[in-house]
Every structure is written in C-alpha cells, then in structure tokens.
Design a protein around this motif. Structure first.
Motif, PDB file in Angstrom:
ATOM      1  N   ILE A 121      -9.760  13.632 -27.778  1.00 34.63           N
ATOM      2  CA  ILE A 121     -10.023  12.167 -28.656  1.00 34.63           C
ATOM      3  C   ILE A 121     -10.673  11.276 -26.224  1.00 34.63           C
ATOM      4  CG2 ILE A 121      -8.574  10.042 -28.287  1.00 34.63           C
ATOM      5  CD1 ILE A 121      -7.120  11.856 -30.606  1.00 34.63           C
ATOM      6  N   ASP A 122      -9.258  12.188 -25.264  1.00 39.96           N
ATOM      7  CA  ASP A 122      -9.527  11.428 -23.868  1.00 39.96           C
ATOM      8  C   ASP A 122      -9.507  11.992 -23.223  1.00 39.96           C
ATOM      9  OD1 ASP A 122      -7.661  13.453 -24.500  1.00 39.96           O
ATOM     10  OD2 ASP A 122      -5.987  12.289 -23.042  1.00 39.96           O
ATOM     11  N   LYS A 123     -10.213  13.643 -23.306  1.00 38.98           N
ATOM     12  CA  LYS A 123     -10.910  14.072 -22.659  1.00 38.98           C
ATOM     13  C   LYS A 123     -12.390  15.396 -22.913  1.00 38.98           C
ATOM     14  CE  LYS A 123      -7.235  16.800 -19.658  1.00 38.98           C
ATOM     15  NZ  LYS A 123      -7.364  16.215 -18.255  1.00 38.98           N
ATOM     16  N   GLN A 124     -13.602  15.218 -22.045  1.00 40.56           N
ATOM     17  CA  GLN A 124     -14.101  15.797 -22.299  1.00 40.56           C
ATOM     18  C   GLN A 124     -14.368  16.995 -20.662  1.00 40.56           C
ATOM     19  OE1 GLN A 124     -17.356  14.306 -23.229  1.00 40.56           O
ATOM     20  NE2 GLN A 124     -16.348  12.923 -24.365  1.00 40.56           N
ATOM     21  N   PHE A 125     -15.476  18.391 -21.341  1.00 41.05           N
ATOM     22  CA  PHE A 125     -14.488  19.187 -20.221  1.00 41.05           C
ATOM     23  C   PHE A 125     -15.085  20.784 -20.602  1.00 41.05           C
ATOM     24  CE2 PHE A 125     -11.106  20.586 -22.333  1.00 41.05           C
ATOM     25  CZ  PHE A 125     -11.511  22.028 -22.448  1.00 41.05           C
ATOM     26  N   GLU A 126     -16.781  21.066 -19.598  1.00 40.06           N
ATOM     27  CA  GLU A 126     -17.172  22.882 -19.325  1.00 40.06           C
ATOM     28  C   GLU A 126     -16.017  23.376 -18.435  1.00 40.06           C
ATOM     29  OE1 GLU A 126     -21.193  24.164 -19.597  1.00 40.06           O
ATOM     30  OE2 GLU A 126     -20.915  22.155 -18.664  1.00 40.06           O
ATOM     31  N   LEU A 127     -16.302  25.361 -19.371  1.00 42.79           N
ATOM     32  CA  LEU A 127     -15.469  25.919 -19.231  1.00 42.79           C
ATOM     33  C   LEU A 127     -17.199  26.885 -18.721  1.00 42.79           C
ATOM     34  CD1 LEU A 127     -12.333  27.043 -21.119  1.00 42.79           C
ATOM     35  CD2 LEU A 127     -12.429  25.694 -18.839  1.00 42.79           C
ATOM     36  N   MET A 128     -16.622  26.899 -16.802  1.00 45.30           N
ATOM     37  CA  MET A 128     -18.272  27.410 -16.607  1.00 45.30           C
ATOM     38  C   MET A 128     -17.780  28.666 -16.184  1.00 45.30           C
ATOM     39  SD  MET A 128     -20.462  25.184 -16.262  1.00 45.30           S
ATOM     40  CE  MET A 128     -21.663  25.227 -15.631  1.00 45.30           C
ATOM     41  N   GLU A 129     -18.631  29.481 -15.768  1.00 40.82           N
ATOM     42  CA  GLU A 129     -18.157  31.288 -15.823  1.00 40.82           C
ATOM     43  C   GLU A 129     -17.890  31.794 -14.672  1.00 40.82           C
ATOM     44  OE1 GLU A 129     -20.350  35.224 -16.147  1.00 40.82           O
ATOM     45  OE2 GLU A 129     -21.585  33.849 -17.107  1.00 40.82           O
ATOM     46  N   ASP A 130     -18.529  30.485 -13.610  1.00 39.54           N
ATOM     47  CA  ASP A 130     -17.769  30.851 -12.219  1.00 39.54           C
ATOM     48  C   ASP A 130     -16.251  30.162 -11.973  1.00 39.54           C
ATOM     49  OD1 ASP A 130     -17.958  28.325 -12.435  1.00 39.54           O
ATOM     50  OD2 ASP A 130     -19.513  28.294 -10.134  1.00 39.54           O
ATOM     51  N   GLY A 131     -15.352  30.148 -12.376  1.00 40.20           N
ATOM     52  CA  GLY A 131     -14.270  29.813 -12.932  1.00 40.20           C
ATOM     53  C   GLY A 131     -13.975  27.847 -12.452  1.00 40.20           C
TER      54      GLY A 131
END
Length: 186
Positions: A121-131
């Motif tokens: 609801i309140d967060k949007q993020f992307e976990l990338m391969e490089d940390g």
C-alpha cells in the motif's frame, strides 16, 4: 569554614564526575565488545547456485567458492523452502550437520525469486542483483537503499525481517513491528 566546605564540595563533585565518566566508558566498552562479538559470529548462511542434482529431498548447492554441498530437507515442510528451487537459481541456505553427519537445510531462500519489483500500500521498491534497492515512491521519508541476506534474515538498510513466505507474486516479511505483505510489480 566556608572555604573548607566549598573545597570538600569541589573534591566530591570532581570525584562524582570522574566516577560517572568512568561508568559511561565501561558501558561503552561493554556495548562495543557486544557488537564485536555479534560481528565475529559471522554469517551462517551459505550462498550459491542450485545444482542440477537437486531432487525431492536433496538440494545440491554450488557455493560461491566453487564447492558442491548436498543438503537434505523436508519437502513437505513449506517453511523450509521459500521461493522454490530450480537449477541455476541463486540460493541462500541456512542449515546444520545432523546426527547422521549430513548437511540439513532449515531454510532455503531463493534469491532469484526474491529479486525484482515489489509493492504494498505504501511502498514500491526493486531489489537489484548488486544489493541495491531502488525506491518507486519519491516522497518516502526513509527509503530502503540496500539489501542483503544475513543469517537467513533479509536486511533492508538496518531493518531486519524474517521471510515468512515467498512466491512468484507474493512476499511476506515479518519483524517486531508486524507482518508486511508485498505483491510482485510488473
């Protein structure tokens, strides 16, 4: 008499300040040694790629050092494997040596499944391969900027989470503040 009293007062005051500072110093040393002890324990997680010889009860892990390890695990226990296992996927495995001398996995986290775009609801993020973590919400006051797995837990900046469930389109994280549900963003 007044001068004698003020001298005694001054000596007692200096002694109290000295004792208080020494107590803070001991307290800080105790805190530093505790954090040093925690760091020296190290990460108990093994990292690698899922091997081709993975089956119903045996996980083959080719570690980042190039070693091939076999882990037994209970396939019926859905809590053990999070994110599925597929040959070639990057994995984080927590385990121990059982009574038979075999490596037994207590938790398998599929890092390949974990990476990608997530939203709530309140967060949007992307976990990338490089940390790194890319935030999709510009107005967020303290966005996550880095991630890693340490001792089987997901660290997002300084926040530590247990991964309760991980699927192709859902992620459930838990910490002392509650359970957080995320869905895969396309």
């Amino acid at each position: 008499m007044n001068r004698k009293l003020s001298t005694i007062f001054m000596v007692v005051f200096v002694a109290l300040v000295f004792v208080a500072c020494d107590g803070d110093k001991k307290k800080n040393n105790k805190q530093q040694s505790l954090s040093t002890m925690e760091e020296s324990k190290g990460d108990s997680t093994m990292y690698g790629v899922c091997g081709d010889n993975t089956g119903m009860h045996v996980l083959e892990l080719i570690t980042v050092q190039g070693d091939t390890l076999s882990y037994v695990f209970d396939v019926e226990d859905g809590a053990t494997v999070k994110g599925g296992i597929l040959a070639g996927d990057r994995l984080a495995v927590v385990g121990y040596k059982n009574a038979d001398g075999e490596n037994e996995a207590t938790e398998v986290l599929n890092l390949t499944t974990l990476m990608g775009k997530w939203r709530s609801i309140d967060k949007q993020f992307e976990l990338m391969e490089d940390g790194t973590v890319l935030s999709g919400v510009k107005e967020e006051s303290q966005p996550w900027t880095a991630w890693k797995v340490y001792n089987g837990k997901l660290l997002l900046n300084k926040d530590t989470f247990s991964v309760n469930a991980l699927g192709a389109d859902s992620l459930y994280l838990e910490n002392a503040h509650g359970i957080f549900t995320f869905t895969r963003q396309k």
